[in-house]
Design an enzyme around this catalytic site. Structure first.
Site, PDB file in Angstrom:
ATOM      1  N   GLN A 137      71.612  10.225 -88.601  1.00  0.00           N
ATOM      2  CA  GLN A 137      70.792   9.030 -88.455  1.00  0.00           C
ATOM      3  C   GLN A 137      71.451   8.024 -87.517  1.00  0.00           C
ATOM      4  OE1 GLN A 137      71.750  10.605 -91.330  1.00  0.00           O
ATOM      5  NE2 GLN A 137      70.557   9.809 -93.064  1.00  0.00           N
ATOM      6  N   GLN A 192      67.810  11.463 -84.169  1.00  0.00           N
ATOM      7  CA  GLN A 192      67.320  11.328 -85.541  1.00  0.00           C
ATOM      8  C   GLN A 192      67.175   9.852 -85.899  1.00  0.00           C
ATOM      9  OE1 GLN A 192      69.601  13.469 -88.461  1.00  0.00           O
ATOM     10  NE2 GLN A 192      68.464  12.641 -90.195  1.00  0.00           N
ATOM     11  N   ASP A 193      65.997   9.494 -86.444  1.00  0.00           N
ATOM     12  CA  ASP A 193      65.736   8.122 -86.920  1.00  0.00           C
ATOM     13  C   ASP A 193      65.764   7.087 -85.798  1.00  0.00           C
ATOM     14  OD1 ASP A 193      65.720   9.398 -89.324  1.00  0.00           O
ATOM     15  OD2 ASP A 193      67.264   8.187 -90.265  1.00  0.00           O
ATOM     16  N   ASP A 223      62.430  12.929 -87.836  1.00  0.00           N
ATOM     17  CA  ASP A 223      61.923  11.708 -88.492  1.00  0.00           C
ATOM     18  C   ASP A 223      62.095  10.492 -87.589  1.00  0.00           C
ATOM     19  OD1 ASP A 223      61.710  13.493 -90.594  1.00  0.00           O
ATOM     20  OD2 ASP A 223      63.448  12.722 -91.661  1.00  0.00           O
ATOM     21  N   ARG A 267      56.505  14.500 -92.474  1.00  0.00           N
ATOM     22  CA  ARG A 267      56.839  15.063 -93.783  1.00  0.00           C
ATOM     23  C   ARG A 267      56.961  13.924 -94.796  1.00  0.00           C
ATOM     24  NH1 ARG A 267      63.200  16.877 -93.930  1.00  0.00           N
ATOM     25  NH2 ARG A 267      64.100  15.131 -92.786  1.00  0.00           N
TER      26      ARG A 267
END
Length: 531
Positions: A324, A346-347, A368, A436
């Site tokens: 993250q 990520q993130d 994500d 998700r």
């Protein structure tokens, strides 16, 4: 465990989830005669409600109507948050490691913001000058703050530090507030155009290239041609010298600025204007692997109300190997990002909470990379899926709605979802999904977007190979096109919907999800209110 949380205005979505089952019609409330136990029985967490409501000083109070009871529920929740915050402050001396200090700082800030959200709600009720919709947004944010504190302690594996204050009681009390206020929500109509919170003058600033060196409150330039070389220094200076409630305008000249910036909840109505997303770049490299929480690793973190940005790229260069790593974290209510870039893996983009609007932006990432619990609409944006590490899959969204009464969602409209240049040569080696279920009531919709062929035909991915949330989420697709848009082989979850009705799809538009007609017109950012 990942940290992810987001908020969004969906007041007309009450039809999509049941109100608490044993509530009586509002017309029957006069017959209850102030029975606090009955009122508590109508909430999602009746035992917690009864325990705190039957204690001094509430034991002798008898609510005459739902409005009275609603105010009491928020007041009780606020008192428990105050207690949690006091306990948290006393823990500071126990935080001797970098990880414990990072989590403590986050949670102290988040608990302070929760107090602010609950105070705003109570003051609005008492003065009768706030809408039920505003209250639902603030209460949603209050609950999200607690969840972010919890997930941050999980990020850095220090859950025992704050476990005494992160009890279910406080979360359940705020959840009850959301449920009680949710019954009172009413649909509101707004004027066409931008949300009304942006004035005509601010619209011009967002849309046109004015002589910013003369009109800005502060000018930032790496070459010394401005008043400041640091963006944070310029923000601190200009906000401390603000006249009244005027907007603070910071002009950031072209250049790559390496700094982590924080705009606190006391710094409202800040506007950052750059020379274009290819020219003005703010970059950082913090990550969870580097000892920060998801909340604190952001290159720019903004909490102040009414934040705006134009022509700037926010970047996190930690890379895919560091997990993250947030480029932007926003919990700014009524915020606007116009022609901005968000780069990471990520993130990338943490749409944490409150009402937000993104127009003509580009967002890139892997896992994500659009996540959070805000009520947020992305319109006419370019979403680039990057090459992840070998063995990883790409997931575009992870929405964080954890309570069925939170009015939050991610809505992506009239945008393009394609492979980034680095992914194109090996696109067949990686799977890419639309989203998700990060939380049980996750809510995400795609309206009239172009999907390139990289989208897996199932569309949506289970959370960590479980059936978590697949019956309680709301995932929808409406009018999308392109080689990856077919819904024929999409997941068969109860929570997935192929939307065929324009009326249903319109609930996720600017007008209805974030009440954009009320505040976007004043920003000057062009937008489409409906479909």
């Amino acid at each position: 465990m990942k940290t992810k949380f987001l908020t969004i205005f969906l007041l007309c979505f009450l039809s999509l989830f049941p109100l608490f089952s044993n509530s009586l019609p509002i017309s029957d409330e006069k017959e209850i005669n102030g029975d606090i136990n009955w009122w508590c029985s109508s909430t999602p967490h009746p035992d917690t409600c009864k325990y705190f409501m039957n204690r001094h000083p509430y034991s002798n109070l008898k609510p005459k109507c739902r409005d009275d009871f609603r105010t009491m529920t928020v007041q009780v929740a606020l008192e428990q948050v105050h207690s949690a915050r006091k306990y948290a402050k006393n823990l500071k001396h126990q935080c001797r490691t970098k990880k414990k200090k990072a989590v403590w700082r986050d949670c102290n800030e988040l608990l302070s913001n929760t107090v602010l959200q609950l105070n705003c709600t109570i003051e609005g009720f008492r003065a009768n000058n706030t809408s039920d919709f505003d209250a639902q947004t603030w209460l949603s944010t209050a609950l999200t703050n607690l969840e972010i504190c919890q997930s941050g302690s999980q990020d850095l594996n220090v859950t025992q530090l704050l476990s005494p204050i992160l009890t279910s009681n406080v979360s359940q009390l705020i959840s009850n507030c959301l449920a009680v206020n949710g019954v009172l929500l009413e649909h509101q109509e707004y004027q066409d155009g931008f949300p009304s919170w942006v004035t005509p003058g601010q619209r011009k600033l967002l849309q046109s290239s004015l002589t910013l060196s003369r009109t800005a409150n502060a000018v930032v330039a790496l070459d010394g041609s401005g008043q400041f070389r640091s963006i944070q220094a310029a923000i601190n200076y200009a906000t401390s010298r603000r006249v009244g409630n005027a907007r603070v305008i910071i002009y950031v000249k072209r250049g790559v600025y390496t700094e982590n910036i924080f705009i606190s909840s006391t710094m409202n109505k800040v506007m950052l204007i750059g020379d274009g997303l290819s020219y003005t770049i703010i970059t950082g490299s913090r990550s969870v692997a580097g000892g920060y929480t998801t909340y604190s690793c952001a290159t720019l973190g903004v909490d102040g109300i009414g934040f705006m940005a134009r022509g700037i790229t926010f970047r996190n260069t930690a890379g895919p190997q560091n997990g993250q790593a947030v480029a932007l974290r926003s919990a700014s209510d009524l915020s606007v990002f116009y022609a901005c870039g968000f780069e990471g893996y990520q993130d990338t983009l943490f749409v944490q909470a409150q009402r937000q609007f993104y127009k003509n932006c580009y967002i890139s990432g892997t896992i994500d990379f659009i996540f959070g619990n805000a009520a947020v609409v992305f319109q006419n944006c370019n979403i680039y899926v990057r090459k992840p590490l070998w063995g990883q899959v790409n997931v575009i969204t992870a929405q964080g709605r954890g309570d069925p009464f939170q009015n939050s969602a991610i809505s992506i409209q009239n945008s393009r979802i394609v492979a980034a240049p680095e992914l194109r040569p090996v696109v067949g080696s990686f799977q890419t999904y639309l989203g998700r279920p990060w939380q049980k009531y996750s809510r995400t919709v795609f309206l009239k977007n172009y999907f390139d062929s990289l989208i897996n035909r199932a569309g949506w991915l289970p959370w960590l190979n479980t059936d978590f949330g697949i019956d309680t989420v709301y995932y929808g697709e409406y009018g999308n096109f392109g080689p990856g848009a077919s819904t024929r082989f999409r997941v068969k979850w109860k929570g997935f919907h192929v939307i065929t009705s324009a009326n249903v799809a319109s609930r996720f538009t600017v007008a209805n999800l974030i009440a954009g007609r009320a505040w976007l017109p004043s920003t000057g950012v062009p937008f489409i209110a409906g479909l």
